[in-house]
Write an enzyme that holds these catalytic residues in place. Sequence first.
Site, PDB file in Angstrom:
ATOM      1  N   HIS A  29       1.993   5.385   9.214  1.00  0.00           N
ATOM      2  CA  HIS A  29       1.221   6.481   8.627  1.00  0.00           C
ATOM      3  C   HIS A  29       2.064   7.215   7.570  1.00  0.00           C
ATOM      4  O   HIS A  29       1.556   7.586   6.515  1.00  0.00           O
ATOM      5  CB  HIS A  29       0.808   7.494   9.702  1.00  0.00           C
ATOM      6  CG  HIS A  29      -0.029   6.919  10.806  1.00  0.00           C
ATOM      7  ND1 HIS A  29       0.464   6.680  12.060  1.00  0.00           N
ATOM      8  CD2 HIS A  29      -1.339   6.555  10.840  1.00  0.00           C
ATOM      9  CE1 HIS A  29      -0.502   6.194  12.833  1.00  0.00           C
ATOM     10  NE2 HIS A  29      -1.601   6.094  12.124  1.00  0.00           N
ATOM     11  N   GLY A 137      -3.685   0.881   5.664  1.00  0.00           N
ATOM     12  CA  GLY A 137      -2.570  -0.028   5.908  1.00  0.00           C
ATOM     13  C   GLY A 137      -3.018  -1.473   5.995  1.00  0.00           C
ATOM     14  O   GLY A 137      -4.105  -1.774   6.501  1.00  0.00           O
ATOM     15  N   ASP A 140      -4.284  -3.155   9.415  1.00  0.00           N
ATOM     16  CA  ASP A 140      -5.710  -3.288   9.740  1.00  0.00           C
ATOM     17  C   ASP A 140      -6.405  -3.911   8.531  1.00  0.00           C
ATOM     18  O   ASP A 140      -7.220  -3.265   7.863  1.00  0.00           O
ATOM     19  CB  ASP A 140      -6.279  -1.917  10.097  1.00  0.00           C
ATOM     20  CG  ASP A 140      -5.576  -1.327  11.301  1.00  0.00           C
ATOM     21  OD1 ASP A 140      -5.994  -1.603  12.421  1.00  0.00           O
ATOM     22  OD2 ASP A 140      -4.564  -0.619  11.116  1.00  0.00           O
ATOM     23  N   GLN A 143     -10.175  -3.997   8.241  1.00  0.00           N
ATOM     24  CA  GLN A 143     -10.703  -2.649   7.987  1.00  0.00           C
ATOM     25  C   GLN A 143     -10.663  -2.359   6.480  1.00  0.00           C
ATOM     26  O   GLN A 143     -11.641  -1.881   5.901  1.00  0.00           O
ATOM     27  CB  GLN A 143      -9.854  -1.634   8.748  1.00  0.00           C
ATOM     28  CG  GLN A 143     -10.098  -0.198   8.362  1.00  0.00           C
ATOM     29  CD  GLN A 143      -9.346   0.749   9.278  1.00  0.00           C
ATOM     30  OE1 GLN A 143      -9.799   1.037  10.379  1.00  0.00           O
ATOM     31  NE2 GLN A 143      -8.206   1.228   8.845  1.00  0.00           N
ATOM     32  N   SER A 175       2.402   0.479  15.739  1.00  0.00           N
ATOM     33  CA  SER A 175       1.036   0.783  16.138  1.00  0.00           C
ATOM     34  C   SER A 175       1.081   1.913  17.148  1.00  0.00           C
ATOM     35  O   SER A 175       2.001   1.988  17.976  1.00  0.00           O
ATOM     36  CB  SER A 175       0.392  -0.453  16.788  1.00  0.00           C
ATOM     37  OG  SER A 175      -0.769  -0.067  17.515  1.00  0.00           O
ATOM     38  N   SER A 176       0.078   2.787  17.085  1.00  0.00           N
ATOM     39  CA  SER A 176       0.015   3.873  18.061  1.00  0.00           C
ATOM     40  C   SER A 176      -0.090   3.315  19.473  1.00  0.00           C
ATOM     41  O   SER A 176       0.270   3.981  20.437  1.00  0.00           O
ATOM     42  CB  SER A 176      -1.198   4.760  17.764  1.00  0.00           C
ATOM     43  OG  SER A 176      -1.140   5.214  16.428  1.00  0.00           O
ATOM     44  N   ARG A 177      -0.580   2.087  19.588  1.00  0.00           N
ATOM     45  CA  ARG A 177      -0.756   1.490  20.918  1.00  0.00           C
ATOM     46  C   ARG A 177       0.541   0.928  21.495  1.00  0.00           C
ATOM     47  O   ARG A 177       0.598   0.621  22.684  1.00  0.00           O
ATOM     48  CB  ARG A 177      -1.823   0.390  20.865  1.00  0.00           C
ATOM     49  CG  ARG A 177      -3.226   0.917  20.633  1.00  0.00           C
ATOM     50  CD  ARG A 177      -4.251  -0.197  20.702  1.00  0.00           C
ATOM     51  NE  ARG A 177      -5.602   0.318  20.760  1.00  0.00           N
ATOM     52  CZ  ARG A 177      -6.349   0.591  19.690  1.00  0.00           C
ATOM     53  NH1 ARG A 177      -5.852   0.398  18.478  1.00  0.00           N
ATOM     54  NH2 ARG A 177      -7.573   1.066  19.835  1.00  0.00           N
TER      55      ARG A 177
HETATM   56  P1  AMP Z   1      -4.844   4.554  12.779  1.00  0.00           P
HETATM   57  O1  AMP Z   1      -4.306   5.943  13.019  1.00  0.00           O
HETATM   58  O2  AMP Z   1      -4.278   3.529  13.709  1.00  0.00           O
HETATM   59  O3  AMP Z   1      -6.336   4.511  12.635  1.00  0.00           O
HETATM   60  O4  AMP Z   1      -4.275   4.138  11.362  1.00  0.00           O
HETATM   61  C1  AMP Z   1      -4.463   4.936  10.226  1.00  0.00           C
HETATM   62  C2  AMP Z   1      -4.046   4.163   9.015  1.00  0.00           C
HETATM   63  O5  AMP Z   1      -2.665   3.805   9.140  1.00  0.00           O
HETATM   64  C3  AMP Z   1      -4.836   2.862   8.859  1.00  0.00           C
HETATM   65  O6  AMP Z   1      -5.132   2.669   7.493  1.00  0.00           O
HETATM   66  C4  AMP Z   1      -3.876   1.841   9.358  1.00  0.00           C
HETATM   67  O7  AMP Z   1      -4.076   0.565   8.771  1.00  0.00           O
HETATM   68  C5  AMP Z   1      -2.552   2.424   8.921  1.00  0.00           C
HETATM   69  N1  AMP Z   1      -1.456   1.851   9.706  1.00  0.00           N
HETATM   70  C6  AMP Z   1      -1.377   1.769  11.053  1.00  0.00           C
HETATM   71  N2  AMP Z   1      -0.265   1.112  11.427  1.00  0.00           N
HETATM   72  C7  AMP Z   1       0.376   0.771  10.281  1.00  0.00           C
HETATM   73  C8  AMP Z   1       1.582   0.068   9.981  1.00  0.00           C
HETATM   74  N3  AMP Z   1       2.378  -0.415  10.940  1.00  0.00           N
HETATM   75  N4  AMP Z   1       1.911  -0.094   8.688  1.00  0.00           N
HETATM   76  C9  AMP Z   1       1.121   0.383   7.698  1.00  0.00           C
HETATM   77  N5  AMP Z   1      -0.021   1.052   7.911  1.00  0.00           N
HETATM   78  C10 AMP Z   1      -0.396   1.241   9.177  1.00  0.00           C
END
Ligand code: AMP
Length: 254
Positions: A29, A137, A140, A143, A175-177
């Site tokens: 992020h 990012g 995804d 997406q 990843s948040s997960r």
């Molecule tokens: P999320 O909070 O998981 O919905 O992600 C928000 C944004 O951050 C989305 O556009 C994701 O693709 C991007 N994102 C999540 N993980 C990564 C990563 N490791 N590298 C780059 N972008 C990311």
Amino acid sequence: MKVVRHIPDLHISGYVGLVPTMGALHDGHRALFRAARAECETVVASLFVNPAQFDQQSDLAAYPRDEERDAATAEAEGVDVLFVPSAEEMYPRGFGTWIGVADTGAEGDARPGHFRGVATICVKLFNIVRPQRAYFGQKDAQQAAVLRRVVRDLNLPLQIRVLPTVRDPDGLALSSRNVRLSADERARALALPRALLAAAREADPIAAARAQLNGLEPEYVEVVDLGDARLLAAAVRIGTTRLIDNVLLEGEIS
Ligand code: AMP
């Protein structure tokens, strides 16, 4: 940085960059915030765990949340406005209009309704914030591909920017997960980026990735077309955690 919870309280001007997130912010992020900061006058980040894009209630309930920490992270990266709406703010009583997305395969098949939820919340955010650019990012990738098509198909006046996946030094995509993985699960998860990276050089990358997943059972391994790039993408389940990743096959991420 202003924290705004209600749509009428948003007063945004200038050349605006929007970074939609679900919080639990990490360096992936941060990279999006930095790109938006470098390219736009006003940077808006949203923090919203969108119920409409979760196909599993247990996944929604277990999604990590820490607004205080996320606000400090966003502020440190120069975000001007942090939009933190409630579910009622985004889906008030009587809400009933959705963006339908054509069949996308891979993630779309694995998570019925997921991209409908993603497309709907993003179009709402685009209309609320009115950014010239929105940042997503590569992690995804589908997406990003879906949102590029929504923007093109509905003639929305903004550009979708895609930034490369940020990884831990050993290759695992942030990843948040990931916080849900035990040490043993995290070690096993490394087979995912390793298999994709090795397979991308092979003549049949899908078969090669499947063969190198080291016992991890893939939900899918597929090639995703991002317009300017083709990616080898896969999803695996490790214990109760679902992880996705992809690598570039050809073209470039932009
Ligand atoms: P999320 O909070 O998981 O919905 O992600 C928000 C944004 O951050 C989305 O556009 C994701 O693709 C991007 N994102 C999540 N993980 C990564 C990563 N490791 N590298 C780059 N972008 C990311």
